[in-house]
Design a protein around this motif. Structure first.
Motif, PDB file in Angstrom:
ATOM      1  N   ALA A   1       0.829  -1.212   0.000  1.00 19.61           N
ATOM      2  CA  ALA A   1       0.000   0.000   0.000  1.00 19.61           C
ATOM      3  C   ALA A   1       0.864   1.263   0.000  1.00 19.61           C
ATOM      4  CB  ALA A   1      -0.925  -0.013   1.218  1.00 19.61           C
ATOM      5  N   ALA A   2       2.085   1.151   0.539  1.00 15.26           N
ATOM      6  CA  ALA A   2       2.970   2.314   0.634  1.00 15.26           C
ATOM      7  C   ALA A   2       3.987   2.380  -0.500  1.00 15.26           C
ATOM      8  CB  ALA A   2       3.701   2.295   1.974  1.00 15.26           C
ATOM      9  N   ILE A   3       3.835   1.541  -1.525  1.00 15.44           N
ATOM     10  CA  ILE A   3       4.786   1.555  -2.646  1.00 15.44           C
ATOM     11  C   ILE A   3       4.919   2.935  -3.292  1.00 15.44           C
ATOM     12  CG2 ILE A   3       4.998   0.789  -5.054  1.00 15.44           C
ATOM     13  CD1 ILE A   3       4.586  -2.032  -4.135  1.00 15.44           C
ATOM     14  N   PRO A   4       3.820   3.701  -3.472  1.00 21.46           N
ATOM     15  CA  PRO A   4       4.007   5.060  -4.008  1.00 21.46           C
ATOM     16  C   PRO A   4       4.941   5.915  -3.153  1.00 21.46           C
ATOM     17  CG  PRO A   4       1.695   4.440  -4.120  1.00 21.46           C
ATOM     18  CD  PRO A   4       2.384   3.371  -3.334  1.00 21.46           C
ATOM     19  N   VAL A   5       4.939   5.680  -1.849  1.00 20.52           N
ATOM     20  CA  VAL A   5       5.855   6.427  -0.974  1.00 20.52           C
ATOM     21  C   VAL A   5       7.290   6.008  -1.228  1.00 20.52           C
ATOM     22  CG1 VAL A   5       6.538   6.815   1.425  1.00 20.52           C
ATOM     23  CG2 VAL A   5       4.116   6.780   0.809  1.00 20.52           C
ATOM     24  N   TRP A   6       7.537   4.693  -1.251  1.00 21.39           N
ATOM     25  CA  TRP A   6       8.906   4.188  -1.388  1.00 21.39           C
ATOM     26  C   TRP A   6       9.474   4.414  -2.781  1.00 21.39           C
ATOM     27  CZ3 TRP A   6      11.076   3.647   2.957  1.00 21.39           C
ATOM     28  CH2 TRP A   6      10.404   3.116   4.065  1.00 21.39           C
ATOM     29  N   ASN A   7       8.673   4.207  -3.807  1.00 21.26           N
ATOM     30  CA  ASN A   7       9.207   4.210  -5.172  1.00 21.26           C
ATOM     31  C   ASN A   7       8.962   5.496  -5.948  1.00 21.26           C
ATOM     32  OD1 ASN A   7       9.832   1.621  -4.486  1.00 21.26           O
ATOM     33  ND2 ASN A   7       8.601   0.636  -6.055  1.00 21.26           N
ATOM     34  N   LEU A   8       8.162   6.393  -5.386  1.00 28.06           N
ATOM     35  CA  LEU A   8       7.872   7.631  -6.116  1.00 28.06           C
ATOM     36  C   LEU A   8       8.198   8.871  -5.283  1.00 28.06           C
ATOM     37  CD1 LEU A   8       6.673   8.878  -8.715  1.00 28.06           C
ATOM     38  CD2 LEU A   8       4.445   8.873  -7.557  1.00 28.06           C
ATOM     39  N   VAL A   9       7.548   9.019  -4.143  1.00 21.71           N
ATOM     40  CA  VAL A   9       7.687  10.246  -3.355  1.00 21.71           C
ATOM     41  C   VAL A   9       9.109  10.413  -2.817  1.00 21.71           C
ATOM     42  CG1 VAL A   9       6.857  11.514  -1.345  1.00 21.71           C
ATOM     43  CG2 VAL A   9       5.248  10.200  -2.738  1.00 21.71           C
ATOM     44  N   LEU A  10       9.613   9.390  -2.140  1.00 21.56           N
ATOM     45  CA  LEU A  10      10.939   9.510  -1.531  1.00 21.56           C
ATOM     46  C   LEU A  10      12.058   9.667  -2.561  1.00 21.56           C
ATOM     47  CD1 LEU A  10      10.614   6.955   1.424  1.00 21.56           C
ATOM     48  CD2 LEU A  10      10.541   9.450   1.518  1.00 21.56           C
ATOM     49  N   PRO A  11      12.105   8.849  -3.643  1.00 19.94           N
ATOM     50  CA  PRO A  11      13.163   9.069  -4.646  1.00 19.94           C
ATOM     51  C   PRO A  11      13.091  10.444  -5.313  1.00 19.94           C
ATOM     52  CG  PRO A  11      12.204   6.895  -4.917  1.00 19.94           C
ATOM     53  CD  PRO A  11      11.343   7.628  -3.942  1.00 19.94           C
ATOM     54  N   LEU A  12      11.884  10.908  -5.680  1.00 16.41           N
ATOM     55  CA  LEU A  12      11.771  12.212  -6.321  1.00 16.41           C
ATOM     56  C   LEU A  12      12.220  13.327  -5.387  1.00 16.41           C
ATOM     57  CD1 LEU A  12       8.429  12.003  -8.336  1.00 16.41           C
ATOM     58  CD2 LEU A  12      10.779  11.954  -9.202  1.00 16.41           C
ATOM     59  N   TYR A  13      11.853  13.223  -4.120  1.00 15.59           N
ATOM     60  CA  TYR A  13      12.298  14.220  -3.137  1.00 15.59           C
ATOM     61  C   TYR A  13      13.817  14.211  -3.009  1.00 15.59           C
ATOM     62  CZ  TYR A  13      12.981  16.579   1.340  1.00 15.59           C
ATOM     63  OH  TYR A  13      13.415  17.422   2.328  1.00 15.59           O
ATOM     64  N   ALA A  14      14.398  13.003  -2.962  1.00 21.14           N
ATOM     65  CA  ALA A  14      15.851  12.903  -2.834  1.00 21.14           C
ATOM     66  C   ALA A  14      16.547  13.481  -4.064  1.00 21.14           C
ATOM     67  CB  ALA A  14      16.255  11.440  -2.636  1.00 21.14           C
ATOM     68  N   PHE A  15      16.056  13.157  -5.263  1.00 19.41           N
ATOM     69  CA  PHE A  15      16.673  13.684  -6.478  1.00 19.41           C
ATOM     70  C   PHE A  15      16.553  15.207  -6.546  1.00 19.41           C
ATOM     71  CE2 PHE A  15      15.405   9.435  -8.652  1.00 19.41           C
ATOM     72  CZ  PHE A  15      16.390   8.791  -7.938  1.00 19.41           C
ATOM     73  N   TRP A  16      15.408  15.737  -6.104  1.00 17.57           N
ATOM     74  CA  TRP A  16      15.199  17.170  -6.135  1.00 17.57           C
ATOM     75  C   TRP A  16      16.160  17.888  -5.188  1.00 17.57           C
ATOM     76  CZ3 TRP A  16      12.850  20.412  -9.274  1.00 17.57           C
ATOM     77  CH2 TRP A  16      12.574  21.712  -8.841  1.00 17.57           C
ATOM     78  N   ARG A  17      16.556  17.199  -4.120  1.00 14.29           N
ATOM     79  CA  ARG A  17      17.447  17.808  -3.122  1.00 14.29           C
ATOM     80  C   ARG A  17      18.831  17.144  -3.149  1.00 14.29           C
ATOM     81  NH1 ARG A  17      14.548  21.210   0.141  1.00 14.29           N
ATOM     82  NH2 ARG A  17      16.311  21.322   1.569  1.00 14.29           N
ATOM     83  N   PHE A  18      19.343  16.950  -4.337  1.00 13.98           N
ATOM     84  CA  PHE A  18      20.684  16.370  -4.490  1.00 13.98           C
ATOM     85  C   PHE A  18      21.767  17.243  -3.851  1.00 13.98           C
ATOM     86  CE2 PHE A  18      21.104  13.086  -8.137  1.00 13.98           C
ATOM     87  CZ  PHE A  18      21.415  12.112  -7.198  1.00 13.98           C
ATOM     88  N   ASP A  19      21.497  18.522  -3.689  1.00 11.51           N
ATOM     89  CA  ASP A  19      22.493  19.436  -3.135  1.00 11.51           C
ATOM     90  C   ASP A  19      22.231  19.763  -1.670  1.00 11.51           C
ATOM     91  OD1 ASP A  19      20.181  20.798  -3.623  1.00 11.51           O
ATOM     92  OD2 ASP A  19      21.148  22.610  -4.411  1.00 11.51           O
ATOM     93  N   ASP A  20      21.407  18.982  -1.010  1.00 13.72           N
ATOM     94  CA  ASP A  20      21.133  19.154   0.415  1.00 13.72           C
ATOM     95  C   ASP A  20      21.936  18.103   1.186  1.00 13.72           C
ATOM     96  OD1 ASP A  20      20.186  19.493   2.964  1.00 13.72           O
ATOM     97  OD2 ASP A  20      18.073  19.198   2.478  1.00 13.72           O
TER      98      ASP A  20
END
Length: 359
Positions: free
Chosen positions: A288-307
């Motif tokens: 049920a949480a796959i959208p969190v693991w495979n979409l939300v968290l990776p996109l957030y991490a990629f967006w903040r590559f310089d954090d």
């Protein structure tokens, strides 16, 4: 014991000597444990036993379970994710003798090995110490390597320095750790972990001497792992596209059935290996949480590559550069660190400032 030591190194050597009743250079294994991690009774004996059975092993980790799994919905979605990250990812990597991340919460390392009567330093090898203690963060890649995941970077350095030696996973060496309880904590932690993983895998792809050849090699496995981490968000989008296409009548039943079959087979394997139905409950929560693991968290991490901060609050401190260990001004103001040999530190009065060594 005849090397020059800093005050911190001398204090650590003296403390280990008092605790183990042996000189530090006689200790063969080093166990690293987080402050919030509890080891099961058999965890350390199993790690030591694995080391004793195979002198080619330079590092080990066990299974990390969650101690606070029912504290919130955030902890609940992590239970099965932790399970498959060990019993699927680390177990498969261990078959090749190259676990790509020995977690900092609980890992054991071989300090030195004996070969033909000679002592070969491993985790204390000059190349390993020099690479791991580097403070050169002049590029985005180096900052992601050095400032986010120190446990994964240490594993990368060891594999790069000793590609023919083994880093293994011991499933019956169990420890329990406390995981993030709130969404913000999880977001910050996984941002660090995901970005550190990608940049460390980029380093490992370049190591040519890892186990295996071509497609049947640890290097190829690392490459597939790297690609898989990068395309995770696209896989979720494609999955939802297939579901939508099926709803409106397009003939896409076969790929959906194959995806469903993958989860069914996974559930069967979990039941056969653990014989615990509770894991199916945690698996359903994870799905049920796959959208969190495979979409939300990776996109957030990629967006903040310089954090490169370790918390959301620290990244907004005024005048604080979280991407630097020491500023140039602070570096110039630092006094030289005294270096003395063991016998000189023992003879030196501890209540005064150490004098510069003449040796």
């Amino acid at each position: 014991m005849n090397d020059r030591l800093t005050p911190l190194e001398f204090a650590l050597c003296r403390a280990s000597r008092a605790a183990a009743q042996a000189n530090p250079d006689q200790l063969e294994y080093l166990l690293m444990v987080d402050a919030d991690t509890h080891l099961d009774v058999e965890c350390m004996p199993r790690l030591v036993a694995a080391m004793e059975r195979d002198t080619g092993i330079m590092g080990l980790c066990g299974e990390t379970k969650i101690a606070n799994k029912r504290d919130s919905w955030v902890t609940r979605i992590q239970v099965y994710e932790y399970y498959i990250s060990h019993h699927l990812s680390k177990a498969f990597e261990s078959l090749w003798g190259g676990v790509t991340c020995l977690p900092g919460c609980c890992s054991m390392f071989r300090i030195y090995a004996r070969k033909h009567g000679a002592i070969v330093p491993l985790i204390v090898a000059p190349d390993v110490v020099s690479a791991y203690s580097s403070t050169d963060t002049s590029t985005l890649h180096q900052k992601n390597l050095l400032l986010l995941g120190e446990d994964r970077y240490l594993t990368t350095v060891l594999l790069r320095a000793f590609p023919q030696r083994k880093l293994l996973y011991v499933p019956r060496a169990i420890c329990r750790t406390t995981v993030p309880v709130t969404w913000r904590e999880l977001l910050t932690q996984r941002r660090r972990w995901i970005n550190s993983t990608i940049h460390n895998l980029l380093e490992l792809v370049l190591v040519r001497d890892l186990c295996g050849t071509f497609c049947c090699s640890m290097q190829f496995l690392v490459l597939m792992d790297l690609i898989g981490n990068v395309v995770l968000p696209a896989s979720v989008v494609f999955c939802y596209y297939l579901i939508a296409a099926r709803i409106i009548g397009h003939p896409v039943a076969l790929p959906l059935l194959l995806m469903a079959l993958a989860f069914v087979l996974q559930a069967v394997m979990v039941l056969l290996t653990t014989q615990r139905v509770a894991y199916i409950y945690w698996m359903v929560i994870y799905i049920a949480a796959i959208p969190v693991w495979n979409l939300v968290l990776p996109l957030y991490a990629f967006w903040r590559f310089d954090d490169f901060s370790w918390s959301r609050s620290s990244s907004h401190d005024v005048g604080h550069d979280s991407a630097a260990f020491v500023t140039d001004a602070e570096r110039l103001a630092l006094k030289p660190i005294p270096l003395m040999r063991w016998r000189e530190w023992v003879a030196h009065p501890h209540d005064s400032e150490p004098a510069k060594s003449k040796v």
